[in-house]
Design an enzyme around this catalytic site. Structure first.
Site, PDB file in Angstrom:
ATOM      1  N   LYS A   1       3.188   4.434  -0.882  1.00  0.00           N
ATOM      2  CA  LYS A   1       3.285   5.493  -1.973  1.00  0.00           C
ATOM      3  C   LYS A   1       4.878   6.259  -1.807  1.00  0.00           C
ATOM      4  CE  LYS A   1      -1.305   5.602  -0.733  1.00  0.00           C
ATOM      5  NZ  LYS A   1      -1.429   4.110  -1.048  1.00  0.00           N
TER       6      LYS A   1
ATOM      7  N   HIS B   1      -9.094  11.278   2.010  1.00  0.00           N
ATOM      8  CA  HIS B   1      -7.996  10.372   2.203  1.00  0.00           C
ATOM      9  C   HIS B   1      -6.965  10.542   2.572  1.00  0.00           C
ATOM     10  CE1 HIS B   1      -5.630   7.175  -0.304  1.00  0.00           C
ATOM     11  NE2 HIS B   1      -6.597   6.292   0.105  1.00  0.00           N
TER      12      HIS B   1
ATOM     13  N   ASP C   1      17.278  10.678  -7.454  1.00  0.00           N
ATOM     14  CA  ASP C   1      18.534  11.150  -7.505  1.00  0.00           C
ATOM     15  C   ASP C   1      19.398  11.232  -6.051  1.00  0.00           C
ATOM     16  OD1 ASP C   1      18.868  11.610 -10.231  1.00  0.00           O
ATOM     17  OD2 ASP C   1      18.838  13.734 -10.034  1.00  0.00           O
TER      18      ASP C   1
ATOM     19  N   ASP D   1       0.190  18.728  19.350  1.00  0.00           N
ATOM     20  CA  ASP D   1       0.694  20.105  20.298  1.00  0.00           C
ATOM     21  C   ASP D   1       1.599  20.870  19.163  1.00  0.00           C
ATOM     22  OD1 ASP D   1      -0.250  18.874  22.335  1.00  0.00           O
ATOM     23  OD2 ASP D   1       1.540  18.063  23.115  1.00  0.00           O
TER      24      ASP D   1
ATOM     25  N   LYS E   1      -4.026  10.805   5.367  1.00  0.00           N
ATOM     26  CA  LYS E   1      -3.688  10.228   6.704  1.00  0.00           C
ATOM     27  C   LYS E   1      -2.698  11.024   7.386  1.00  0.00           C
ATOM     28  CE  LYS E   1      -3.930   6.707   3.386  1.00  0.00           C
ATOM     29  NZ  LYS E   1      -5.487   6.412   3.212  1.00  0.00           N
TER      30      LYS E   1
ATOM     31  N   HIS F   1       0.776  -1.217  -0.017  1.00  0.00           N
ATOM     32  CA  HIS F   1      -0.158  -0.159   0.257  1.00  0.00           C
ATOM     33  C   HIS F   1       1.209   1.262  -0.092  1.00  0.00           C
ATOM     34  CE1 HIS F   1      -3.071   2.788   1.814  1.00  0.00           C
ATOM     35  NE2 HIS F   1      -3.751   2.091   0.968  1.00  0.00           N
TER      36      HIS F   1
END
Length: 481
Positions: A225, A399, A230, A406, A401, A223
């Site tokens: 991404k 979507h 470089d 604080d 996350k 899952h």
């Protein structure tokens, strides 16, 4: 006794023996909550044939011996995770935040390192544009890994950029999950990338779906991404390689994500995570990528990659979330599209609010998973009673996350607060300590809050009996689903 009666008796005994075998497996399986054991015992006992079949398909977190072996071999061939990004900056971390990075280290053994910088991208289109610009400027290597990569406008922009980079001699590697990106893999665009010199690989290939359950669970997916360019730039967040319109589930669009562009030593950690995935699926050794000396450390904040999945220890992400929730003193704000927590996470959120922390969690109003939507809402009443503020975003499918605490620490990445992320998915996140970037994430969260409607106790109490029964039943089956 007639032959038919004898046969019926033998079948009954055989069925009972099979049930007992699988009930024993459910009871003896390590790292399983009592509620999960009970749920599986109940399913197997009450539905002998379907229950056993369900257990074979979904009852155990099993990536497969071959896959685990290849992943371990990849980590063995690569430099150790704690060595790839320089010395630990733990001595400079405020005392109250040190334990949070130690939990992160226990997951994938990446150290908290200083000298990082980041930019929060405005939206999905801007994130794709920034990736394409960086790929077009690449001189040595481009590595991309996505769970879902669609052949839409955004997805094809990245395809074209990779082909351009490969044409000018840049080493390009592209990896996608076999299930999440199955349409792209089977398209001419994937073949064109390969023929243009882009090295392509498929993560967790399904193969024959009838034989897959005997080799590992079909629904254990990559899952992540990750984009690394470089050895100097990386991207991390919730966004797949696709338009916000997300054509495969357009009825829930727009998909609203958070993506950030990072520079600094943390890039090497994401590179290491990508390399382990690549080497677990191919025979190419990427360890030479880490022979290049680290550039001199510059100004910047402390950050750490947290890569969870079946190849690391049990309960990695739940413990990370609980540690962050418990550390909040003034404010805790979370956005997640999928909320199916284990008991410690639900308790930690409630405890945060009860000790006076302004605790807010934002979900999408319309969820693309009706199962998760029902299960999530079964937890609302307890959260509200504890003083947690719940909001539901109405401007599309939220979507993103994100977690901020604080105004000092932030976590962004691919992990949801649900059992699938905890037990089945390979995920990548970045934990960081920096007031300026955390405030930028918090400002983005405020945009989501302003576009969300509050959920009140009166609203939840107005649920019909049927809806309450449905939500609670789905949540009860969470350990099984």
């Amino acid at each position: 006794m007639h032959d038919s009666a004898v046969l019926a008796w033998l079948l009954f005994v055989a069925q009972a023996c099979v049930q007992l075998i699988f009930i024993a497996r459910a009871l003896l399986r390590p790292h399983r909550e009592p509620s999960s054991r009970f749920a599986w015992v109940l399913v197997i006992a009450l539905a002998p044939v379907l229950g056993v079949l369900a257990y074979i398909l979904f009852g155990e977190v099993n990536l497969g011996r071959t896959r685990i072996g290849r992943l371990r071999a990849a980590f063995a061939a690569l430099p150790e995770a704690r060595e790839v990004a320089g010395a630990s900056a733990e001595a400079t971390i405020p005392e109250r935040f040190g334990p949070l990075f130690r939990v992160g280290y226990s997951v994938s053994h990446y150290l908290p390192v200083a000298g990082n910088r980041a930019t929060l991208l405005p939206d999905s289109a801007a994130a794709i544009a920034a990736m394409v610009a960086d790929i077009d400027a690449a001189r040595q290597s481009v590595h991309v890994l996505f769970y879902i990569w669609l052949a839409d406008e955004s997805g094809l922009k990245v395809v074209a950029a990779l082909k351009r980079a490969a044409a000018r001699g840049v080493t390009c590697r592209a990896m996608v999950d076999d299930l999440g990106s199955r349409a792209l893999i089977r398209s001419a665009h994937w073949r064109d990338m390969a023929s243009s010199g882009v090295k392509v690989a498929v993560a967790l290939p399904v193969g024959n779906p009838l034989l897959r359950p005997f080799k590992g669970r079909i629904d254990m997916r990559n899952h992540r991404k990750i984009v690394v360019i470089d050895n100097a730039i990386t991207y991390c967040g919730s966004q797949n390689c696709a338009d916000a319109a997300f054509a495969v589930k357009a009825e829930f669009a727009p998909w609203v994500d958070v993506m950030a562009r990072f520079e600094g030593p943390v890039v090497r950690q994401n590179q290491h995570l990508f390399a382990s995935n690549w080497m677990a699926q191919t025979d190419e050794d990427l360890s030479p990528l880490f022979a290049e000396a680290l550039p001199p450390s510059g100004p910047g904040f402390i950050a750490q990659v947290i890569g969870s999945g079946a190849g690391v220890r049990y309960s990695a992400m739940p413990e990370t979330f609980v540690a962050l929730m418990n550390a909040a003193r003034r404010e805790l704000v979370i956005t997640t599209p999928y909320y199916v927590p284990d008991e410690p996470i639900q308790a930690a959120l409630c405890a945060s609010a009860r000790r006076g922390v302004a605790t807010t969690i934002v979900f999408p109003r319309r969820n693309d998973s009706w199962i998760v939507a029902a299960a999530s809402r079964s937890y609302y009443s307890e959260l509200l009673e504890a003083g947690v503020e719940i909001r539901e975003y109405v401007g599309g499918l939220l979507h993103a996350k994100t977690l901020t605490l604080d105004d000092e620490m932030a976590l962004i990445g691919s992990a949801n607060i649900d059992r699938r992320s905890f037990e089945l998915n390979a995920e990548n996140n970045i934990l960081l300590h920096d007031q300026a970037f955390t405030r930028a994430v918090r400002a983005r969260q405020q945009v989501f809050l302003d576009a969300a409607t509050p959920v009140t106790t009166a609203h939840v109490q107005a649920y019909s009996r049927w809806r309450q029964l449905w939500n609670n039943t789905i949540a009860m089956l969470g350990p099984v689903l």
